[in-house]
Design an enzyme around this catalytic site. Sequence first.
Site, PDB file in Angstrom:
ATOM      1  N   GLY A  31       0.784  -1.225   0.000  1.00  0.00           N
ATOM      2  CA  GLY A  31       0.000   0.000   0.000  1.00  0.00           C
ATOM      3  C   GLY A  31       0.813   1.270   0.000  1.00  0.00           C
ATOM      4  O   GLY A  31       1.829   1.405  -0.704  1.00  0.00           O
ATOM      5  N   TYR A  32       0.368   2.233   0.818  1.00  0.00           N
ATOM      6  CA  TYR A  32       1.018   3.534   0.847  1.00  0.00           C
ATOM      7  C   TYR A  32       2.431   3.473   1.401  1.00  0.00           C
ATOM      8  O   TYR A  32       3.288   4.265   1.021  1.00  0.00           O
ATOM      9  CB  TYR A  32       0.176   4.518   1.657  1.00  0.00           C
ATOM     10  CG  TYR A  32      -1.015   5.050   0.901  1.00  0.00           C
ATOM     11  CD1 TYR A  32      -0.846   5.638  -0.345  1.00  0.00           C
ATOM     12  CD2 TYR A  32      -2.300   4.986   1.421  1.00  0.00           C
ATOM     13  CE1 TYR A  32      -1.921   6.148  -1.057  1.00  0.00           C
ATOM     14  CE2 TYR A  32      -3.382   5.488   0.722  1.00  0.00           C
ATOM     15  CZ  TYR A  32      -3.186   6.070  -0.514  1.00  0.00           C
ATOM     16  OH  TYR A  32      -4.259   6.558  -1.207  1.00  0.00           O
ATOM     17  N   ALA A  41       6.843  -3.963  14.515  1.00  0.00           N
ATOM     18  CA  ALA A  41       7.225  -2.547  14.531  1.00  0.00           C
ATOM     19  C   ALA A  41       6.709  -1.826  15.768  1.00  0.00           C
ATOM     20  O   ALA A  41       7.138  -0.704  16.051  1.00  0.00           O
ATOM     21  CB  ALA A  41       6.714  -1.847  13.272  1.00  0.00           C
ATOM     22  N   LEU A  78       1.703   2.113   9.519  1.00  0.00           N
ATOM     23  CA  LEU A  78       1.378   0.828  10.129  1.00  0.00           C
ATOM     24  C   LEU A  78      -0.134   0.639  10.229  1.00  0.00           C
ATOM     25  O   LEU A  78      -0.867   1.560  10.578  1.00  0.00           O
ATOM     26  CB  LEU A  78       1.980   0.732  11.532  1.00  0.00           C
ATOM     27  CG  LEU A  78       3.501   0.726  11.620  1.00  0.00           C
ATOM     28  CD1 LEU A  78       3.947   0.684  13.073  1.00  0.00           C
ATOM     29  CD2 LEU A  78       4.083  -0.455  10.853  1.00  0.00           C
ATOM     30  N   TYR A 116     -16.718   4.936   9.616  1.00  0.00           N
ATOM     31  CA  TYR A 116     -15.271   5.162   9.569  1.00  0.00           C
ATOM     32  C   TYR A 116     -14.858   6.414  10.349  1.00  0.00           C
ATOM     33  O   TYR A 116     -14.366   6.306  11.473  1.00  0.00           O
ATOM     34  CB  TYR A 116     -14.774   5.233   8.121  1.00  0.00           C
ATOM     35  CG  TYR A 116     -13.266   5.162   8.035  1.00  0.00           C
ATOM     36  CD1 TYR A 116     -12.619   3.927   7.989  1.00  0.00           C
ATOM     37  CD2 TYR A 116     -12.488   6.311   8.042  1.00  0.00           C
ATOM     38  CE1 TYR A 116     -11.232   3.851   7.950  1.00  0.00           C
ATOM     39  CE2 TYR A 116     -11.102   6.243   8.000  1.00  0.00           C
ATOM     40  CZ  TYR A 116     -10.482   5.009   7.957  1.00  0.00           C
ATOM     41  OH  TYR A 116      -9.117   4.942   7.929  1.00  0.00           O
ATOM     42  N   VAL A 123      -8.147   0.550  -2.942  1.00  0.00           N
ATOM     43  CA  VAL A 123      -8.357  -0.849  -2.585  1.00  0.00           C
ATOM     44  C   VAL A 123      -7.106  -1.352  -1.871  1.00  0.00           C
ATOM     45  O   VAL A 123      -6.025  -1.422  -2.463  1.00  0.00           O
ATOM     46  CB  VAL A 123      -8.640  -1.719  -3.820  1.00  0.00           C
ATOM     47  CG1 VAL A 123      -8.924  -3.156  -3.387  1.00  0.00           C
ATOM     48  CG2 VAL A 123      -9.820  -1.164  -4.603  1.00  0.00           C
TER      49      VAL A 123
END
Length: 400
Positions: free
Chosen positions: A57-58, A117, A144, A240, A280
Amino acid sequence: MIVKPMIRSNICLNAHPVGCATETERQIAYVQAQKARRGSEGGTGPRAALVLGCSTGYGLASRITAAFAYGARTLGVSFEKAGTETKSGTPGWYNNAAFDRAAGKAGIPSLTLNGDAFSDDMRKAVIAEAKKQGYAFDLVVYSLASPVRTDPETGVLYKSVLKPIGAPYSGKTVDPMSGIISEVSALPASNAEAAETVKVMGGEDWERWIRQLGDAGMLAKGCLAVAYSYIGPALSHAIYRDGTIGGAKKHLEQTARSLDAALQAHCGGHAFVSVNKGLVTRSSAVIPVIPLYLAVLFKVMKEKGTHEGCIEQMERLFAERLYTPSGDIPVDGERLIRIDDREMDASVQTEVNRRLAEVSEANLAALGDMDGYRHDFLATNGFDVAGVDYGADVPRMDAI
């Protein structure tokens, strides 16, 4: 063996090693092309980046951008599982291997540490590696996402939940493979569940990283600390932004303000939260209403020519927000970097809302982009990636 996707409850349970590597290489090629296109327009980027949550992902896109757009050495941290001879590893395991391989070929220093982490042991390992190599970080990316976190101070394990607060929630969702639209409901979280979610996904761990790195002398002059968040449309706020996850993200945003003051005093640095576009990911695919919203959003943004994936977002975040030629970092009234600007454009949201009011299984192909959503869903695990022969035998799943 022939590896095919194993999907259950909107989650892909396996990964294709070759597909993951190819997708990572595609993202690297995109960043390299953008670097050539921008030329001298770009600002001065990072020299040494720590990416926490570097494997998908990011986080992965951030690491690729730091390394291949700016030549930064990177130290990545993630918690992934290796494959065995017959069983798939996690997608991030193969992504990390592909990144390190490409960075080595390009002569860009990189190191990936696999482990928790959230633990102080990992912080000690990162600090030891950086000291051994003789550098400090001028960029710390915090990306994370985990369902659990053990507090290093107390040893207590906390669990996050995805629930509304105060009232039940119901909304439509869509199965990425079948296109079937269904109604999903979620009961409200208890006060304890909401608090635990903040402990897992709020800013406490990010602050602990920055404090311990600073105490160890591992933050270079002018260091930027960046964490990622999502706000999204009003239709998703109940589940959310105003729910348990949103509460954690708001805590993350509050933490950025206190960290900014601490970094300014320590090394002349800054801390920001970047609000990114809805995409996604392994997490978003299981959030009620988000899959259907994204399928329609993708269609609208592709029609307008403004659609972006992870790598497009992060390349633009670095080039047009974090590392501008002027050195200015544009933020909104809440000190948030808004790289979700194209998603939240008024004309985009108006059209998405219009289509969502009319969408059904019969017209979803016309109003939404299920093919694009399905591709992104599969590609996060290395499937449906262009150039990969999925009929070819994969001799061993532990091959990287």
